[in-house]
Design a protein around this motif. Structure first.
Motif, mmCIF file in Angstrom:
data_model
loop_
_atom_site.group_PDB
_atom_site.id
_atom_site.type_symbol
_atom_site.label_atom_id
_atom_site.label_comp_id
_atom_site.label_asym_id
_atom_site.label_seq_id
_atom_site.Cartn_x
_atom_site.Cartn_y
_atom_site.Cartn_z
ATOM 1 N N PRO A 82 -7.380 -7.037 -5.792
ATOM 2 C CA PRO A 82 -6.173 -6.244 -5.559
ATOM 3 C C PRO A 82 -6.055 -5.797 -4.110
ATOM 4 O O PRO A 82 -5.025 -5.260 -3.707
ATOM 5 C CB PRO A 82 -6.366 -5.029 -6.471
ATOM 6 N N GLU A 83 -7.117 -6.001 -3.322
ATOM 7 C CA GLU A 83 -7.138 -5.600 -1.914
ATOM 8 C C GLU A 83 -8.331 -6.276 -1.259
ATOM 9 O O GLU A 83 -9.126 -6.930 -1.936
ATOM 10 C CB GLU A 83 -7.225 -4.072 -1.790
ATOM 11 N N GLY A 84 -8.484 -6.113 0.068
ATOM 12 C CA GLY A 84 -9.497 -6.885 0.777
ATOM 13 C C GLY A 84 -10.734 -6.133 1.250
ATOM 14 O O GLY A 84 -11.736 -6.750 1.609
ATOM 15 N N HIS A 114 -0.948 -5.654 -10.956
ATOM 16 C CA HIS A 114 0.045 -5.704 -12.026
ATOM 17 C C HIS A 114 0.867 -4.428 -11.984
ATOM 18 O O HIS A 114 0.724 -3.536 -12.826
ATOM 19 C CB HIS A 114 -0.657 -5.885 -13.374
ATOM 20 N N GLU A 115 1.730 -4.340 -10.949
ATOM 21 C CA GLU A 115 2.602 -3.167 -10.802
ATOM 22 C C GLU A 115 3.972 -3.519 -11.346
ATOM 23 O O GLU A 115 4.249 -4.678 -11.629
ATOM 24 C CB GLU A 115 2.746 -2.803 -9.322
ATOM 25 N N ARG A 116 4.842 -2.498 -11.462
ATOM 26 C CA ARG A 116 6.209 -2.784 -11.906
ATOM 27 C C ARG A 116 6.961 -3.388 -10.726
ATOM 28 O O ARG A 116 7.149 -2.741 -9.716
ATOM 29 C CB ARG A 116 6.893 -1.491 -12.369
ATOM 30 N N TYR A 262 -12.064 5.370 -1.974
ATOM 31 C CA TYR A 262 -13.205 5.257 -1.061
ATOM 32 C C TYR A 262 -13.054 5.963 0.276
ATOM 33 O O TYR A 262 -13.954 5.966 1.089
ATOM 34 C CB TYR A 262 -13.594 3.795 -0.841
ATOM 35 N N TYR A 263 -11.916 6.619 0.520
ATOM 36 C CA TYR A 263 -11.710 7.206 1.843
ATOM 37 C C TYR A 263 -12.431 8.533 2.046
ATOM 38 O O TYR A 263 -12.632 9.306 1.113
ATOM 39 C CB TYR A 263 -10.217 7.423 2.090
ATOM 40 N N SER A 264 -12.800 8.764 3.300
ATOM 41 C CA SER A 264 -13.269 10.075 3.736
ATOM 42 C C SER A 264 -12.714 10.269 5.138
ATOM 43 O O SER A 264 -12.407 9.304 5.825
ATOM 44 C CB SER A 264 -14.794 10.119 3.755
HETATM 45 P P1 HAM Z 1 -3.029 -0.089 0.155
HETATM 46 O O1 HAM Z 1 -2.342 1.140 0.604
HETATM 47 O O2 HAM Z 1 -3.284 -0.217 -1.289
HETATM 48 O O3 HAM Z 1 -4.399 -0.132 0.959
HETATM 49 O O4 HAM Z 1 -2.224 -1.361 0.632
HETATM 50 C C1 HAM Z 1 -1.942 -1.569 2.005
HETATM 51 C C2 HAM Z 1 -0.528 -2.093 2.181
HETATM 52 O O5 HAM Z 1 -0.333 -3.261 1.386
HETATM 53 C C3 HAM Z 1 0.558 -1.151 1.706
HETATM 54 O O6 HAM Z 1 0.851 -0.185 2.681
HETATM 55 C C4 HAM Z 1 1.721 -2.096 1.485
HETATM 56 O O7 HAM Z 1 2.353 -2.403 2.723
HETATM 57 C C5 HAM Z 1 1.018 -3.349 0.972
HETATM 58 N N1 HAM Z 1 1.101 -3.397 -0.507
HETATM 59 C C6 HAM Z 1 0.297 -2.765 -1.385
HETATM 60 N N2 HAM Z 1 0.668 -3.053 -2.655
HETATM 61 C C7 HAM Z 1 1.726 -3.878 -2.575
HETATM 62 C C8 HAM Z 1 2.566 -4.534 -3.543
HETATM 63 N N3 HAM Z 1 2.368 -4.406 -4.853
HETATM 64 N N4 HAM Z 1 3.581 -5.325 -3.094
HETATM 65 C C9 HAM Z 1 3.793 -5.469 -1.762
HETATM 66 N N5 HAM Z 1 3.028 -4.888 -0.807
HETATM 67 C C10 HAM Z 1 2.013 -4.096 -1.206
HETATM 68 C C11 HAM Z 1 -5.329 -1.120 0.823
HETATM 69 O O8 HAM Z 1 -5.153 -2.148 0.222
HETATM 70 C C12 HAM Z 1 -6.604 -0.851 1.596
HETATM 71 N N6 HAM Z 1 -7.542 -1.973 1.343
HETATM 72 C C13 HAM Z 1 -6.315 -0.696 3.077
HETATM 73 C C14 HAM Z 1 -7.537 -0.455 3.896
HETATM 74 C C15 HAM Z 1 -8.235 -1.385 4.583
HETATM 75 N N7 HAM Z 1 -8.172 0.689 4.016
HETATM 76 C C16 HAM Z 1 -9.248 0.513 4.774
HETATM 77 N N8 HAM Z 1 -9.303 -0.752 5.110
#
Ligand code: HAM
Length: 429
Positions: A82-84, A114-116, A262-264
């Motif tokens: 869901p993220e990197g 799996h968002e709306r 996980y943020y601080s």
């Molecule tokens: P996040 O806020 O969940 O953070 O996602 C980062 C960005 O991804 C959001 O600001 C938005 O622009 C885009 N995004 C998230 N969900 C969606 C979605 N369903 N559809 C389109 N765009 C979306 C992270 O993912 C953390 N890993 C960020 C991070 C990296 N923090 C530290 N390192």
């Protein structure tokens, strides 16, 4: 009639007409982040479910209800990322490249939640992210923010504002969490249903509720920034100072909490008012405890990720997208010998000037029909090869835009003639 299979809701095809904008944005981002010494890492799209549960947090929306989780054939529980960030940390611990080092990484690729689905929110979306490990001072937080700010400038984007907050140390946050929970419990009846639920599982998340009633209650809530421990306060002040001296404008938003656990300390978001409810184009912060939480040695870390689709929508709204760059030269021919010659000539032009883009007409069709295709292709010049041209070692060059011009040139003089019609700038256009 056979049923047609459609793509999955919230997962979109990126069609050829959007391709130029995507590549341009990706290249621009790459140039900017590599200019800061960040190195690309490419990680698997699928990881063990436990990785995300332990990093993003069991009681977050992402882990509770948005993950694409499935059983592997051997019974393992796997999840589409869901993220990197979690994958970067997992890889760093596994390959030992985090400990006692300063590491700057960036990545890009599809993520799944799996968002709306709605405008700006998809189930498959793309992120570009950067992560910096091994640096504990606010200078690296500032570097990451400067990097994003430079990117907006290079892209020409206007009106993206920076919101900042600090979540403090884990201990200070836990103390604040209890204080906030007590306060919210005392005002429980005035909260919306979602916030009442979150009040028990993850009270900090109530802070970013959009419900007007809840927001009214929150005006009187204790402030996270006032509960900061000394070291976190110093870190935050250091960051604000660095940003100010670099000329970066920011707004301190004491309600800014993130949807991942996980943020601080530092958290930040770049927000626009032009995209409706999904206005965050980039978000991130510090996560000093995550590496040890996932089994590595304690390593400070900070990063962000931006949503590529949201950026593209914003770029389009501000008319900043480049137009489709198709082939600039279209080659027509008539007769078997000319057709062979056309292939040779096209190859020779590609060899000399690959940036021009050369499309050869394939299949049958008279010259008139081929010329129609050439006109429609968007090319600037048509090269025509008929019997006469082949016999004399010549090519007819015809301008397709502006004034109709047609000349026959020797094959040896073709390149010069082509460049007269299609000048190439330093960027290769
Ligand atoms: P996040 O806020 O969940 O953070 O996602 C980062 C960005 O991804 C959001 O600001 C938005 O622009 C885009 N995004 C998230 N969900 C969606 C979605 N369903 N559809 C389109 N765009 C979306 C992270 O993912 C953390 N890993 C960020 C991070 C990296 N923090 C530290 N390192």
């Amino acid at each position: 009639m056979v049923d047609r299979i459609q793509s999955i809701r919230g997962m979109h095809d990126i069609l050829p007409e959007a391709g130029a904008a995507w590549s341009w944005l990706e290249t621009t981002i790459r140039r900017v982040v590599e200019g800061y010494g960040y190195q690309q890492i490419r990680l698997p799209i699928v990881e063990k479910t436990e990785l995300f549960a332990r990093s993003i947090g069991e009681v977050t929306d992402i882990v509770e209800k948005e993950m694409y989780t499935f059983g592997d054939r051997n019974g393992d529980s796997l999840t589409l990322r869901p993220e990197g960030t979690a994958g970067c940390v997992r890889s760093g611990i596994e390959h030992g490249f985090l400990h006692n080092q300063m590491v700057r990484l960036w990545y890009t690729g599809p993520m799944f939640r799996h968002e709306r689905p709605q405008k700006g929110r998809y189930r498959q979306f793309h992120q570009m992210g950067a992560e910096a490990f091994g640096m504990e001072g606010p200078d690296v937080d500032a570097e990451l923010i400067l990097m994003t700010s430079r990117l907006w400038r290079v892209l020409g984007l206007q009106g993206v504002r920076l919101e900042l907050n600090s979540l403090g140390s884990a201990e200070a946050r836990a103390a604040y969490r209890d204080e906030l929970q007590d306060f919210l419990r005392s005002r429980r009846d005035e909260l919306d249903e979602d916030s009442r639920r979150r009040l028990e599982s993850n009270p900090l998340r109530v802070l970013d509720s959009k419900d007007p009633g809840t927001r009214e209650v929150l005006r009187e809530a204790p402030q996270l920034l006032e509960a900061l421990d000394d070291a976190s306060r110093e870190h935050f002040e250091g960051l604000c100072e660095l940003l100010s001296s670099a000329g970066i404008e920011y707004v301190i938003n004491p309600r800014l909490v993130r949807g991942l656990d996980y943020y601080s300390r530092t958290v930040f978001e770049w927000v626009t008012d032009e995209l409706g409810a999904q206005g965050t184009v980039c978000a991130g912060g510090r996560y000093d405890a995550l590496v040890s939480q996932l089994g590595g040695r304690e390593t400070p870390a900070c990063g962000f990720a931006m949503g590529i689709e949201r950026l593209l929508t914003l770029l389009e709204a501000q008319s900043l997208l480049p137009t489709l760059a198709g082939p600039r030269v279209y080659v027509l021919s008539q007769g078997a010998a000319a057709r062979r010659e056309a292939l040779h000539i096209a190859e020779a032009v590609r060899e000399a000037r690959p940036e021009l883009g050369v499309q050869v007409h394939c299949g049958e069709g008279g010259l008139k029909a081929q010329m129609k295709r050439a006109d429609r292709s968007g090319a600037e010049v048509a090269l025509i090869l008929g019997e006469q041209e082949v016999a004399e070692g010549m090519v007819t060059v015809r301008a397709l835009r502006g004034e109709a011009q047609q000349t026959m040139v020797a094959q040896t003089a073709l390149l010069a003639e082509l460049l007269r019609h299609c000048p190439i700038d330093q960027e290769g256009h």
